[in-house]
Design a protein around this motif. Structure first.
Motif, PDB file in Angstrom:
ATOM      1  N   LEU A 121      -9.126  46.104  12.973  1.00  0.00           N
ATOM      2  CA  LEU A 121      -8.790  45.271  14.271  1.00  0.00           C
ATOM      3  C   LEU A 121      -9.502  44.171  14.496  1.00  0.00           C
ATOM      4  O   LEU A 121     -10.845  44.199  14.603  1.00  0.00           O
ATOM      5  N   VAL A 122      -8.971  43.238  14.571  1.00  0.00           N
ATOM      6  CA  VAL A 122      -9.506  41.573  14.680  1.00  0.00           C
ATOM      7  C   VAL A 122      -9.441  41.082  15.839  1.00  0.00           C
ATOM      8  O   VAL A 122      -8.166  41.030  16.367  1.00  0.00           O
ATOM      9  N   THR A 123     -10.728  40.696  16.583  1.00  0.00           N
ATOM     10  CA  THR A 123     -10.519  40.211  17.889  1.00  0.00           C
ATOM     11  C   THR A 123     -11.247  38.616  17.853  1.00  0.00           C
ATOM     12  O   THR A 123     -12.328  38.751  17.284  1.00  0.00           O
ATOM     13  N   ASN A 124     -10.723  37.890  18.766  1.00  0.00           N
ATOM     14  CA  ASN A 124     -11.096  36.536  18.797  1.00  0.00           C
ATOM     15  C   ASN A 124     -12.076  36.627  20.052  1.00  0.00           C
ATOM     16  O   ASN A 124     -11.776  36.791  21.219  1.00  0.00           O
ATOM     17  N   THR A 125     -13.519  36.658  19.541  1.00  0.00           N
ATOM     18  CA  THR A 125     -14.558  37.074  20.560  1.00  0.00           C
ATOM     19  C   THR A 125     -15.085  35.609  21.218  1.00  0.00           C
ATOM     20  O   THR A 125     -15.983  35.694  22.025  1.00  0.00           O
ATOM     21  N   GLY A 156      -7.562  37.326  21.969  1.00  0.00           N
ATOM     22  CA  GLY A 156      -6.459  37.993  21.263  1.00  0.00           C
ATOM     23  C   GLY A 156      -6.973  39.134  20.143  1.00  0.00           C
ATOM     24  O   GLY A 156      -8.135  38.725  19.645  1.00  0.00           O
ATOM     25  N   ALA A 157      -6.051  39.893  20.041  1.00  0.00           N
ATOM     26  CA  ALA A 157      -6.431  40.952  18.990  1.00  0.00           C
ATOM     27  C   ALA A 157      -5.166  41.246  18.318  1.00  0.00           C
ATOM     28  O   ALA A 157      -4.308  41.329  18.868  1.00  0.00           O
ATOM     29  N   ALA A 210     -20.845  32.416  13.118  1.00  0.00           N
ATOM     30  CA  ALA A 210     -20.119  31.095  13.151  1.00  0.00           C
ATOM     31  C   ALA A 210     -21.110  29.986  12.814  1.00  0.00           C
ATOM     32  O   ALA A 210     -22.202  29.797  13.115  1.00  0.00           O
ATOM     33  N   MET A 211     -20.237  29.035  11.951  1.00  0.00           N
ATOM     34  CA  MET A 211     -20.935  27.747  11.415  1.00  0.00           C
ATOM     35  C   MET A 211     -20.658  26.811  12.632  1.00  0.00           C
ATOM     36  O   MET A 211     -19.913  25.783  12.322  1.00  0.00           O
ATOM     37  N   ILE A 213     -15.634  35.670  15.988  1.00  0.00           N
ATOM     38  CA  ILE A 213     -14.540  36.781  15.432  1.00  0.00           C
ATOM     39  C   ILE A 213     -15.275  38.082  15.138  1.00  0.00           C
ATOM     40  O   ILE A 213     -16.380  38.096  14.978  1.00  0.00           O
ATOM     41  N   ASP A 214     -14.607  39.069  15.548  1.00  0.00           N
ATOM     42  CA  ASP A 214     -15.059  40.491  15.224  1.00  0.00           C
ATOM     43  C   ASP A 214     -14.066  41.315  14.727  1.00  0.00           C
ATOM     44  O   ASP A 214     -12.920  41.186  14.765  1.00  0.00           O
TER      45      ASP A 214
END
Length: 495
Positions: A312-316, A350-351, A4-5, A282-283
Motif C-alpha cells: 500500500l503506497v501513500t503520498n504523505t 492519494g493511495a 526525501a532529498m 511517501i509511505d
C-alpha cells in the motif's frame, strides 16, 4: 520510514479559496492550510526579538531571542515565501534579513535615505516571482528591492492622513495596502497603489473608547489584522492587539511585554498559509496474507501454498509524485493497477495498492517492499527550475512456513534469547527392591492356580505330609502377578 532529498529553501503555493489573485499551482490540494497566527516585534532599547503566540482566550507574554544590535528602525515585514523577517536599523538606516529558524541576521544593500517608519512586503500567490516591498520614510512611500534595498519606485507623497504614518501592512491574499496613523488619533486607512490616495476605514479604539498606540501593523495567518499598544498607561502594560476591521475595536491577543522600550517594528505571519515549505514524502506498508507483519515470526503459512503480498503506497507529502516504482527485495513480481510495478502519478494524499505472490517456503521468511518516486517543485522567485526531488520508503513483512503435519512451535524465535530445553529422564531400571509393574487393560479377575507338591521321605516317620500349594493371582493395575510359594520341607517330629 519515508525519506526525501528535499531542498530546504523551496516553498509550494497553496491556492486560497475565494482569492482573486491565487491560482492553482503544484502543491497540497485546493484547501488552505491551517496555520497558527504568530507575530514578532523589536523594541528601541534592547537587542532582542520578541515572538508572540496569539490567542484571544489565553494571551501570554512573548518569548525573547538575542539580536546582534538594537533595531530602532520602526519598520518590520514578514516574508512568507522565505519565512524570514525584514527589519531596519537606524543611524544609519539599513535593511536586514532575519531568519526566524536559524536566527541569522544579514545586512542587505546600501543605506536608505532616512529613518524607516513602516514597512510591508507582499508576494503574489499567483506569481511568486513578484515581491513588492514598500517602506514609509516620514510621509513618503517608496518601493525597494527586497534583496538589495535599492529604491525601485518613489517617493510618493501620502495625502489624506493626519500627522505621521504608523504601521503598514499588505493583505496577503488580495495585495491591498493598509496603513495606520498614530497621531493625533489611531486610524486605519487603505492606500491606493495607483494614485497613492488614502481612504479612511475606521478609527481604532478600545471598547471604552480610548485609543491604542498603533505604531505598528501587520496581517497574521488566516487574515487577522494586528497592531500594538505600548503607551504602558492603558491597563498597565504593552500588548499585541487584534483589530476588528468592521468596528475598529481591539482585543488583547498577547502580552504583557516586559521592559520599558517602545515597540518599534511588528511583523506577523500573513501568507504563511499560502506559502508552505516544500515537503514531498511517501509511505509504503507491506502485508502478507492481510497481516502487517513487520516483526518476526508473522503468520504461519503451509509450505507449497501461496503467500499473498500487498504493497500500500501513500503520498504523505505536499507535492504530487510521479514515476513511483515498487519493488521487492526477494524478487517477488509486483503488479500495480497500471499492470506494471510503476504508479505513473500519485496525487497528494492519494493511495494505491499493488500486489504480489510467491510459493511459501518451509522457513522463517522475510522480504522487504521498497518504493521510490519523484516530485517536481514549482518554479522559484529566482526564475530557476529546481531539480526533481526523490522520495523513498521501505517496509518488511514476515511469515513462518511449515510442512504438514506442522512441527511443534519453536522454543525460541531466531534472534531472541535462547530458551531452556527440558530433556525427558527415563525411568530407572527395575531391581529386586523395585518390582516392575505390568499394566494390562484386562479387567477380568485372575484365576487361582493350585500346586500339589509331594516331599520325599527323609528317613523319619512323618507326622504328616505337608502339601504346599497355593498360587495366588493378584490383580495389580489390571495385570496378574503370579507368586510361587517356596516349598516347605516336612519336619520329623520325634516323640
Amino acid at each position: 520510514m519515508a525519506q526525501a532529498m528535499a531542498l530546504a529553501a523551496l516553498v509550494a503555493v497553496v491556492p486560497i479559496a475565494g482569492s482573486a489573485s491565487a491560482s492553482p499551482a503544484p502543491g497540497p490540494g485546493s484547501a488552505p492550510v491551517e496555520v497558527v497566527p504568530i507575530c514578532w516585534a523589536v523594541t528601541d532599547d534592547t537587542p532582542e526579538i520578541l515572538r508572540f503566540n496569539l490567542s484571544k482566550t489565553n494571551p501570554i507574554p512573548p518569548t525573547a531571542a538575542p539580536l546582534s544590535r538594537v533595531y530602532s528602525g520602526e519598520g518590520m515585514a514578514y516574508r512568507a515565501s522565505k519565512h524570514d523577517l525584514i527589519m531596519f536599523s537606524d543611524a544609519p538606516a539599513q535593511m536586514w534579513h532575519y531568519d526566524v529558524e536559524s536566527g541569522d541576521e544579514t545586512q542587505v544593500g546600501a543605506n536608505l535615505p532616512g529613518h524607516v517608519d513602516a514597512a510591508a512586503l507582499w508576494v503574489d500567490p499567483a506569481n511568486p516571482t513578484y515581491e513588492a516591498l514598500w517602506i514609509v520614510i516620514g510621509a513618503l512611500l517608496y518601493r525597494i528591492d527586497p534583496e538589495t534595498a535599492a529604491i525601485l519606485e518613489g517617493p510618493h507623497v501620502l495625502p489624506g492622513i493626519g500627522g505621521s504614518s504608523g504601521g503598514l501592512a499588505f493583505e496577503p491574499r488580495t495585495g491591498e495596502l493598509w496603513m495606520t496613523d498614530d497621531a493625533p488619533e489611531a486610524t486605519l486607512y487603505k492606500i491606493s497603489l495607483t494614485d497613492f490616495s488614502a481612504t479612511k476605514v475606521v478609527d481604532i479604539r478600545w471598547p471604552d473608547g480610548s485609543r491604542p498606540d498603533s505604531e505598528a501593523l501587520d496581517f497574521g495567518a488566516q487574515g487577522q489584522l494586528y497592531t500594538e499598544e505600548d503607551f504602558g498607561d492603558h491597563r498597565g502594560s504593552r500588548y499585541i492587539l487584534e483589530i476588528d476591521v468592521a468596528t475598529g475595536i481591539v482585543t488583547q491577543v498577547a502580552g504583557p511585554t516586559p521592559g520599558t522600550g517602545d515597540l518599534e517594528g511588528l511583523g506577523c505571519n500573513g501568507g504563511a498559509e499560502v506559502f508552505q515549505p516544500i515537503d514531498p514524502a511517501i509511505d509504503i506498508e507491506k502485508y502478507v496474507n492481510t497481516h502487517d507483519a513487520d516483526e518476526a515470526p508473522g503468520p504461519d503459512i503451509q509450505a507449497g501454498t501461496v503467500a499473498y503480498f500487498k504493497y500500500l503506497v501513500t503520498n504523505t507529502g505536499n507535492l504530487p509524485l510521479r514515476d513511483v516504482t515498487v519493488t521487492d527485495d526477494r524478487g517477488v513480481a509486483v503488479v500495480c493497477p497500471s499492470g506494471t510495478n510503476v504508479i505513473g502519478d500519485l496525487p497528494v494524499g492519494g493511495a494505491v495498492q499493488c500486489d504480489g505472490q510467491s510459493p511459501a517456503v518451509p522457513e522463517l521468511y522475510r522480504n522487504v517492499g521498497d518504493v521510490v518516486g519523484w516530485a517536481d517543485p514549482p518554479p522559484q522567485p529566482n526564475n530557476l527550475t529546481p531539480p526533481p526531488i526523490s522520495v523513498t520508503d521501505d517496509d518488511p513483512a514476515h511469515y513462518r512456513g511449515y510442512t504438514w503435519p506442522p512441527p511443534p512451535p519453536p522454543s525460541s524465535v531466531p534472534g531472541s534469547d535462547p530458551q531452556p530445553v527440558t530433556t525427558p529422564v527415563p525411568d530407572p531400571d527395575p531391581s529386586y527392591d523395585q518390582p516392575k509393574r505390568f499394566i494390562s487393560r484386562d479387567s477380568r479377575p485372575p484365576d487361582t492356580v493350585q500346586l500339589d507338591i509331594t516331599l520325599p521321605e527323609t528317613g523319619g516317620t512323618p507326622r504328616s505330609n505337608a502339601t504346599l500349594g497355593a498360587a495366588v493371582g493378584l490383580l495389580f493395575g489390571g495385570g496378574v502377578l503370579l507368586c510361587l510359594g517356596r516349598p516347605r520341607r516336612a519336619r520329623r517330629l520325634d516323640n
